[in-house]
Design a protein around this motif. Structure first.
Motif, PDB file in Angstrom:
ATOM      1  N   LEU A  51      40.967-130.542  71.523  1.00  0.00           N
ATOM      2  CA  LEU A  51      41.178-129.416  72.426  1.00  0.00           C
ATOM      3  C   LEU A  51      42.219-128.472  71.838  1.00  0.00           C
ATOM      4  O   LEU A  51      43.113-128.899  71.105  1.00  0.00           O
ATOM      5  N   PRO A  52      42.089-127.186  72.157  1.00  0.00           N
ATOM      6  CA  PRO A  52      43.107-126.226  71.727  1.00  0.00           C
ATOM      7  C   PRO A  52      44.345-126.381  72.584  1.00  0.00           C
ATOM      8  O   PRO A  52      44.268-126.831  73.733  1.00  0.00           O
ATOM      9  N   LEU A  53      45.497-126.000  72.033  1.00  0.00           N
ATOM     10  CA  LEU A  53      46.736-126.174  72.774  1.00  0.00           C
ATOM     11  C   LEU A  53      47.531-124.864  72.783  1.00  0.00           C
ATOM     12  O   LEU A  53      48.428-124.650  71.969  1.00  0.00           O
ATOM     13  N   PRO A  54      47.199-123.978  73.728  1.00  0.00           N
ATOM     14  CA  PRO A  54      47.988-122.752  73.880  1.00  0.00           C
ATOM     15  C   PRO A  54      49.404-123.094  74.342  1.00  0.00           C
ATOM     16  O   PRO A  54      49.653-124.202  74.847  1.00  0.00           O
ATOM     17  N   PRO A  55      50.346-122.149  74.231  1.00  0.00           N
ATOM     18  CA  PRO A  55      51.664-122.359  74.830  1.00  0.00           C
ATOM     19  C   PRO A  55      51.512-122.601  76.336  1.00  0.00           C
ATOM     20  O   PRO A  55      50.559-122.117  76.959  1.00  0.00           O
ATOM     21  N   LEU A  56      52.448-123.326  76.910  1.00  0.00           N
ATOM     22  CA  LEU A  56      52.345-123.692  78.325  1.00  0.00           C
ATOM     23  C   LEU A  56      52.170-122.476  79.237  1.00  0.00           C
ATOM     24  O   LEU A  56      51.374-122.502  80.173  1.00  0.00           O
ATOM     25  N   HIS A  57      52.907-121.404  78.953  1.00  0.00           N
ATOM     26  CA  HIS A  57      52.803-120.231  79.832  1.00  0.00           C
ATOM     27  C   HIS A  57      51.394-119.648  79.813  1.00  0.00           C
ATOM     28  O   HIS A  57      50.880-119.163  80.827  1.00  0.00           O
ATOM     29  N   GLU A  58      50.740-119.718  78.647  1.00  0.00           N
ATOM     30  CA  GLU A  58      49.376-119.199  78.555  1.00  0.00           C
ATOM     31  C   GLU A  58      48.382-120.156  79.210  1.00  0.00           C
ATOM     32  O   GLU A  58      47.400-119.736  79.830  1.00  0.00           O
ATOM     33  N   GLN A  59      48.639-121.472  79.083  1.00  0.00           N
ATOM     34  CA  GLN A  59      47.811-122.452  79.800  1.00  0.00           C
ATOM     35  C   GLN A  59      47.836-122.151  81.294  1.00  0.00           C
ATOM     36  O   GLN A  59      46.791-122.179  81.963  1.00  0.00           O
ATOM     37  N   HIS A  60      49.050-121.868  81.819  1.00  0.00           N
ATOM     38  CA  HIS A  60      49.181-121.605  83.251  1.00  0.00           C
ATOM     39  C   HIS A  60      48.381-120.362  83.651  1.00  0.00           C
ATOM     40  O   HIS A  60      47.732-120.347  84.712  1.00  0.00           O
ATOM     41  N   LYS A  85      40.863-118.012  64.329  1.00  0.00           N
ATOM     42  CA  LYS A  85      40.505-118.917  63.240  1.00  0.00           C
ATOM     43  C   LYS A  85      39.331-119.790  63.677  1.00  0.00           C
ATOM     44  O   LYS A  85      39.128-120.030  64.869  1.00  0.00           O
ATOM     45  N   GLN A  86      38.582-120.262  62.697  1.00  0.00           N
ATOM     46  CA  GLN A  86      37.477-121.171  62.969  1.00  0.00           C
ATOM     47  C   GLN A  86      37.976-122.617  62.929  1.00  0.00           C
ATOM     48  O   GLN A  86      38.759-122.992  62.050  1.00  0.00           O
ATOM     49  N   TRP A  95      47.069-120.990  68.117  1.00  0.00           N
ATOM     50  CA  TRP A  95      46.867-122.236  68.859  1.00  0.00           C
ATOM     51  C   TRP A  95      46.600-123.397  67.902  1.00  0.00           C
ATOM     52  O   TRP A  95      45.669-123.322  67.082  1.00  0.00           O
ATOM     53  N   PRO A  96      47.348-124.489  68.014  1.00  0.00           N
ATOM     54  CA  PRO A  96      46.979-125.685  67.245  1.00  0.00           C
ATOM     55  C   PRO A  96      45.799-126.400  67.909  1.00  0.00           C
ATOM     56  O   PRO A  96      45.516-126.195  69.096  1.00  0.00           O
ATOM     57  N   ILE A 136      35.815-127.024  66.776  1.00  0.00           N
ATOM     58  CA  ILE A 136      35.253-126.779  68.118  1.00  0.00           C
ATOM     59  C   ILE A 136      34.920-125.296  68.306  1.00  0.00           C
ATOM     60  O   ILE A 136      34.612-124.868  69.416  1.00  0.00           O
ATOM     61  N   GLY A 137      34.984-124.518  67.228  1.00  0.00           N
ATOM     62  CA  GLY A 137      34.661-123.102  67.310  1.00  0.00           C
ATOM     63  C   GLY A 137      35.884-122.227  67.124  1.00  0.00           C
ATOM     64  O   GLY A 137      36.957-122.688  66.725  1.00  0.00           O
ATOM     65  N   GLU A 138      35.739-120.957  67.437  1.00  0.00           N
ATOM     66  CA  GLU A 138      36.816-119.990  67.237  1.00  0.00           C
ATOM     67  C   GLU A 138      37.871-120.105  68.335  1.00  0.00           C
ATOM     68  O   GLU A 138      37.548-120.211  69.513  1.00  0.00           O
ATOM     69  N   ILE A 139      39.154-120.065  67.891  1.00  0.00           N
ATOM     70  CA  ILE A 139      40.280-120.047  68.830  1.00  0.00           C
ATOM     71  C   ILE A 139      41.355-119.130  68.251  1.00  0.00           C
ATOM     72  O   ILE A 139      41.335-118.819  67.050  1.00  0.00           O
ATOM     73  N   PRO A 140      42.309-118.681  69.060  1.00  0.00           N
ATOM     74  CA  PRO A 140      43.399-117.855  68.535  1.00  0.00           C
ATOM     75  C   PRO A 140      44.155-118.560  67.400  1.00  0.00           C
ATOM     76  O   PRO A 140      44.336-119.787  67.428  1.00  0.00           O
ATOM     77  N   GLU A 141      44.559-117.784  66.429  1.00  0.00           N
ATOM     78  CA  GLU A 141      45.210-118.322  65.235  1.00  0.00           C
ATOM     79  C   GLU A 141      46.473-119.101  65.568  1.00  0.00           C
ATOM     80  O   GLU A 141      46.837-120.079  64.908  1.00  0.00           O
TER      81      GLU A 141
END
Length: 418
Positions: free
Chosen positions: A359-368, A204-205, A215-216, A208-213
């Motif tokens: 900032l985008p906020l991936p799930p914690l496991h993906e952040q790691h 999604k746009q 991610w909030p 701050i640009g494109e990020i995975p749908e």
């Protein structure tokens, strides 16, 4: 007393020293004609370079009578910005009055590379500064430079000293090139991870640009329990030789701590400034100089304090401190920092802007997972920086020893970079 076989003489005995000159008004003499004469300015010199190879500007031939012509092999000595810094001309050109010309009197008795190192050595730089210190304006002039005494070895020893120091310079340049390439690769990988994530197919746009749908998008303030600033009011009043360690901008690098040039404050100063005592996992962000540069406080520095830098305390159930720091160091993070500065002459990133950073906020496991990818590059960069610092110290020590004759070179002496 000079080392055996060395001669003590004045710079004026070795070089003809002359000042540059500027045709005025200079704008009337500047030209885009490729046949114009190279006009050498301090911006044409690189901080670590030996030679002036190109210039950004040229002047018309009729300005030549009002300036100073330089030729390949001439030395020019900076009289501004990088005060006393020597460069060797690799091209023809002209210099303004912010430069001094040093032209060898006898081409057959000098090794240019040796004199490049001698003129740029701490010994000579201190002498230049001492000579200029009495002036109302810190300024080198012909007589001051010509009168400076130097110790000069025989030509064959000049050449050997130059070879050794050049080999170290080559090693330093190679290390810097690898660091630059590592940073470029790291940034490329980081941008891909922050825009595509890991194994995502729908996007999604956002602002701050494109990020995975999935991610909030959030504000830094929403994922931190505290965002504040270190000691800003007269921190030097608390300085002591040994006490509580304090982070400053100089200690914060992209993704790692620069473990040098620490300052310390008293226990009383630390108590008065208890609000800025750091915990392991806090995210540090530079405010001035290189605003937006970020790293995480490692466990060994738990309880340290900080001076004039932003610190953020992440909610670890929402955001990995290293992910937050990594995002701040990314192109998207830096873009927001630059916008927040608002074009001010003094680049300054403040707490309010940090709180509003998106900032985008991936799930914690993906952040790691993202952090693990980037930390490999950060570890490599930190190791390379340590190697670079070692080589810079080696060069400084060699210059101090070889240019004074405290250590003499022989054919058996190995090259310094081997």
């Amino acid at each position: 007393m000079s080392p055996d076989g060395w001669n003590r003489c004045r710079i004026g005995d070795i070089f003809t020293v002359a000042r540059g000159g500027s045709p005025r008004p200079i704008d009337a003499y500047l030209t885009d004609d490729p046949e114009g004469i190279n006009w050498v300015k301090i911006g044409d010199a690189t901080a670590s370079g030996k030679f002036i190879r190109t210039t950004k500007e040229r002047i018309k031939p009729e300005g030549l009578s009002k300036t100073r012509r330089v030729i390949p092999g001439d030395f020019i000595l900076s009289n501004s910005m990088s005060f006393g810094r020597p460069y060797i001309m690799a091209i023809d050109g002209c210099i303004h009055d912010g430069w001094l010309l040093l032209r060898p009197n006898d081409e057959n008795s000098i090794d240019r590379e040796f004199y490049f190192y001698l003129l740029g050595s701490d010994i000579l730089q201190q002498l230049f500064s001492t000579q200029a210190a009495g002036s109302a304006v810190r300024n080198l002039n012909i007589d001051l430079v010509a009168a400076v005494e130097v110790q000069v070895p025989p030509l064959d020893e000049q050449r050997r000293i130059a070879e050794i120091l050049s080999s170290v310079d080559e090693a330093i340049a190679a290390t810097r090139a690898v660091i630059e390439q590592t940073i470029k690769v790291k940034q490329g990988v980081l941008e891909r991870l922050l825009t595509k994530g890991i194994d995502h197919t729908r996007f999604k746009q956002t602002e701050i640009g494109e990020i995975p749908e999935e991610w909030p998008l959030t504000n830094a303030d929403d994922v931190c329990t505290q965002i504040s600033v270190g000691i800003v009011i007269k921190p030097s009043q608390y300085y002591v030789e040994s006490g509580v360690r304090c982070f400053r901008s100089a200690n914060v690098r992209e993704g790692f701590v620069e473990d040098a040039d620490w300052v310390y404050i008293s226990e009383e100063g630390n108590r008065v400034n208890q609000k800025s005592v750091l915990r392991a996992g806090d995210v540090l962000v530079v405010r001035t100089g290189y605003p937006g540069t970020s790293c995480v406080v490692p466990p060994r520095y738990d309880g340290a304090n900080c001076i004039d830098i932003i610190f953020a305390r992440p909610k670890i159930e929402l955001v990995d401190p290293y992910f937050l720091s990594t995002f701040i160091n990314s192109a998207s993070g830096k873009t927001q920092v630059l916008k927040a500065e608002g074009g001010l002459a003094q680049k300054h990133f403040n707490v309010g802007a940090m709180k509003q950073m998106k900032l985008p906020l991936p799930p914690l496991h993906e952040q790691h997972e993202i952090v693990a990818h980037i930390q490999e590059f950060a570890s490599t960069e930190a190791a390379l920086e340590r190697i670079l610092e070692q080589r810079l110290r080696l060069k400084s020590a060699l210059m101090s020893d070889l240019l004074t004759g405290r250590k003499r070179v022989t054919d058996a002496l190995p090259m310094a970079a081997e």
